[in-house]
Motif scaffolding. Structure first.
Motif, mmCIF file in Angstrom:
data_model
loop_
_atom_site.group_PDB
_atom_site.id
_atom_site.type_symbol
_atom_site.label_atom_id
_atom_site.label_comp_id
_atom_site.label_asym_id
_atom_site.label_seq_id
_atom_site.Cartn_x
_atom_site.Cartn_y
_atom_site.Cartn_z
ATOM 1 N N MET A 1 0.844 -1.160 0.000
ATOM 2 C CA MET A 1 0.000 0.000 0.000
ATOM 3 C C MET A 1 0.897 1.233 0.000
ATOM 4 S SD MET A 1 -3.099 0.930 2.579
ATOM 5 C CE MET A 1 -3.533 -0.764 2.626
ATOM 6 N N ARG A 2 0.500 2.231 -0.770
ATOM 7 C CA ARG A 2 1.287 3.464 -0.843
ATOM 8 C C ARG A 2 0.463 4.640 -0.353
ATOM 9 N NH1 ARG A 2 2.312 3.362 -6.795
ATOM 10 N NH2 ARG A 2 1.501 1.281 -6.805
ATOM 11 N N PHE A 3 1.082 5.475 0.435
ATOM 12 C CA PHE A 3 0.469 6.708 0.903
ATOM 13 C C PHE A 3 1.370 7.855 0.491
ATOM 14 C CE2 PHE A 3 -1.075 3.558 3.917
ATOM 15 C CZ PHE A 3 -2.421 3.856 3.963
ATOM 16 N N PHE A 4 0.784 8.996 0.284
ATOM 17 C CA PHE A 4 1.602 10.172 0.054
ATOM 18 C C PHE A 4 0.900 11.363 0.682
ATOM 19 C CE2 PHE A 4 -1.344 10.301 -3.445
ATOM 20 C CZ PHE A 4 -1.605 11.659 -3.614
ATOM 21 N N ILE A 5 1.683 12.355 0.996
ATOM 22 C CA ILE A 5 1.138 13.586 1.557
ATOM 23 C C ILE A 5 1.471 14.701 0.579
ATOM 24 C CG2 ILE A 5 1.250 15.227 3.461
ATOM 25 C CD1 ILE A 5 2.018 12.875 5.279
ATOM 26 N N ALA A 6 0.445 15.360 0.117
ATOM 27 C CA ALA A 6 0.631 16.453 -0.832
ATOM 28 C C ALA A 6 0.552 17.778 -0.088
ATOM 29 C CB ALA A 6 -0.437 16.400 -1.908
ATOM 30 N N LYS A 7 1.346 18.718 -0.519
ATOM 31 C CA LYS A 7 1.247 20.071 0.019
ATOM 32 C C LYS A 7 0.247 20.811 -0.862
ATOM 33 C CE LYS A 7 5.724 20.392 2.122
ATOM 34 N NZ LYS A 7 6.906 21.204 2.340
ATOM 35 N N MET A 8 -0.898 21.102 -0.304
ATOM 36 C CA MET A 8 -1.957 21.760 -1.050
ATOM 37 C C MET A 8 -1.783 23.274 -0.991
ATOM 38 S SD MET A 8 -3.981 19.547 -2.251
ATOM 39 C CE MET A 8 -4.474 17.867 -2.074
ATOM 40 N N ASN A 9 -2.104 23.909 -2.084
ATOM 41 C CA ASN A 9 -2.161 25.362 -2.087
ATOM 42 C C ASN A 9 -3.393 25.767 -2.877
ATOM 43 O OD1 ASN A 9 -1.472 25.776 -4.950
ATOM 44 N ND2 ASN A 9 0.544 25.015 -4.343
ATOM 45 N N LYS A 10 -3.811 26.996 -2.724
ATOM 46 C CA LYS A 10 -5.058 27.457 -3.332
ATOM 47 C C LYS A 10 -5.034 27.314 -4.853
ATOM 48 C CE LYS A 10 -8.370 31.191 -3.439
ATOM 49 N NZ LYS A 10 -8.763 32.483 -2.914
ATOM 50 N N LYS A 11 -3.933 27.661 -5.488
ATOM 51 C CA LYS A 11 -3.830 27.588 -6.948
ATOM 52 C C LYS A 11 -4.068 26.154 -7.439
ATOM 53 C CE LYS A 11 -0.516 28.307 -10.678
ATOM 54 N NZ LYS A 11 0.858 28.655 -11.000
ATOM 55 N N ASP A 12 -3.434 25.183 -6.795
ATOM 56 C CA ASP A 12 -3.595 23.778 -7.192
ATOM 57 C C ASP A 12 -5.020 23.275 -6.949
ATOM 58 O OD1 ASP A 12 -0.973 23.680 -7.996
ATOM 59 O OD2 ASP A 12 -0.255 22.680 -6.178
ATOM 60 N N LEU A 13 -5.611 23.689 -5.822
ATOM 61 C CA LEU A 13 -6.976 23.257 -5.520
ATOM 62 C C LEU A 13 -7.977 23.836 -6.513
ATOM 63 C CD1 LEU A 13 -6.969 23.421 -1.618
ATOM 64 C CD2 LEU A 13 -6.960 21.381 -3.074
ATOM 65 N N VAL A 14 -7.781 25.086 -6.915
ATOM 66 C CA VAL A 14 -8.654 25.699 -7.918
ATOM 67 C C VAL A 14 -8.504 24.965 -9.250
ATOM 68 C CG1 VAL A 14 -9.077 27.800 -9.268
ATOM 69 C CG2 VAL A 14 -8.774 27.947 -6.793
ATOM 70 N N LEU A 15 -7.269 24.638 -9.635
ATOM 71 C CA LEU A 15 -7.044 23.896 -10.871
ATOM 72 C C LEU A 15 -7.727 22.531 -10.805
ATOM 73 C CD1 LEU A 15 -5.716 23.432 -13.631
ATOM 74 C CD2 LEU A 15 -3.688 22.626 -12.408
ATOM 75 N N LEU A 16 -7.583 21.825 -9.697
ATOM 76 C CA LEU A 16 -8.221 20.523 -9.533
ATOM 77 C C LEU A 16 -9.740 20.649 -9.619
ATOM 78 C CD1 LEU A 16 -8.001 17.519 -9.020
ATOM 79 C CD2 LEU A 16 -7.876 18.008 -6.575
ATOM 80 N N LYS A 17 -10.296 21.659 -8.958
ATOM 81 C CA LYS A 17 -11.743 21.902 -9.018
ATOM 82 C C LYS A 17 -12.186 22.124 -10.457
ATOM 83 C CE LYS A 17 -13.505 26.017 -8.405
ATOM 84 N NZ LYS A 17 -14.360 26.321 -9.536
ATOM 85 N N ASP A 18 -11.443 22.938 -11.188
ATOM 86 C CA ASP A 18 -11.784 23.214 -12.586
ATOM 87 C C ASP A 18 -11.727 21.947 -13.441
ATOM 88 O OD1 ASP A 18 -12.129 25.874 -11.905
ATOM 89 O OD2 ASP A 18 -10.169 26.514 -12.700
ATOM 90 N N LEU A 19 -10.710 21.123 -13.231
ATOM 91 C CA LEU A 19 -10.587 19.876 -13.986
ATOM 92 C C LEU A 19 -11.731 18.915 -13.674
ATOM 93 C CD1 LEU A 19 -6.738 19.294 -13.710
ATOM 94 C CD2 LEU A 19 -8.017 19.911 -15.774
ATOM 95 N N LEU A 20 -12.105 18.837 -12.402
ATOM 96 C CA LEU A 20 -13.225 17.974 -12.005
ATOM 97 C C LEU A 20 -14.533 18.474 -12.608
ATOM 98 C CD1 LEU A 20 -12.235 17.364 -8.296
ATOM 99 C CD2 LEU A 20 -12.449 15.598 -10.043
ATOM 100 N N GLU A 21 -14.760 19.780 -12.545
ATOM 101 C CA GLU A 21 -15.991 20.343 -13.096
ATOM 102 C C GLU A 21 -16.069 20.158 -14.607
ATOM 103 O OE1 GLU A 21 -16.046 24.356 -11.629
ATOM 104 O OE2 GLU A 21 -16.954 23.756 -9.729
ATOM 105 N N ALA A 22 -14.921 20.214 -15.279
ATOM 106 C CA ALA A 22 -14.877 20.033 -16.731
ATOM 107 C C ALA A 22 -14.889 18.552 -17.106
ATOM 108 C CB ALA A 22 -13.631 20.712 -17.303
ATOM 109 N N ARG A 23 -14.915 17.690 -16.107
ATOM 110 C CA ARG A 23 -14.900 16.226 -16.287
ATOM 111 C C ARG A 23 -13.668 15.763 -17.064
ATOM 112 N NH1 ARG A 23 -18.827 13.612 -14.210
ATOM 113 N NH2 ARG A 23 -18.768 11.849 -15.616
#
Length: 64
Positions: A1-23
């Motif tokens: 099993m692999r785990f990772f910890i990402a350092k989140m920042n607002k810019k990356d979260l907004v990009l992820l949100k946009d990608l999810l919304e655009a499917r």
């Protein structure tokens, strides 16, 4: 099993949100297990059966 910890920042979260919304990114959930089924979920994952994410759900007792 692999785990990772990402350092989140607002810019990356907004990009992820946009990608999810655009499917353009679609999360794949293989199975869901209740918190009481963690051992079974780990066995399933360790045996290599999972084809997507294995999700552990928490029941909110305030909703019962």
């Amino acid at each position: 099993m692999r785990f990772f910890i990402a350092k989140m920042n607002k810019k990356d979260l907004v990009l992820l949100k946009d990608l999810l919304e655009a499917r353009k990114v679609i999360p794949i959930v293989d199975r869901r297990y209740p918190l009481s089924g963690v051992a079974e979920a780990l066995r399933y994952r360790e045996e290599g059966h999972a084809q997507g994410k294995v999700v552990i759900t928490l029941e909110d007792s305030r909703c019962s």
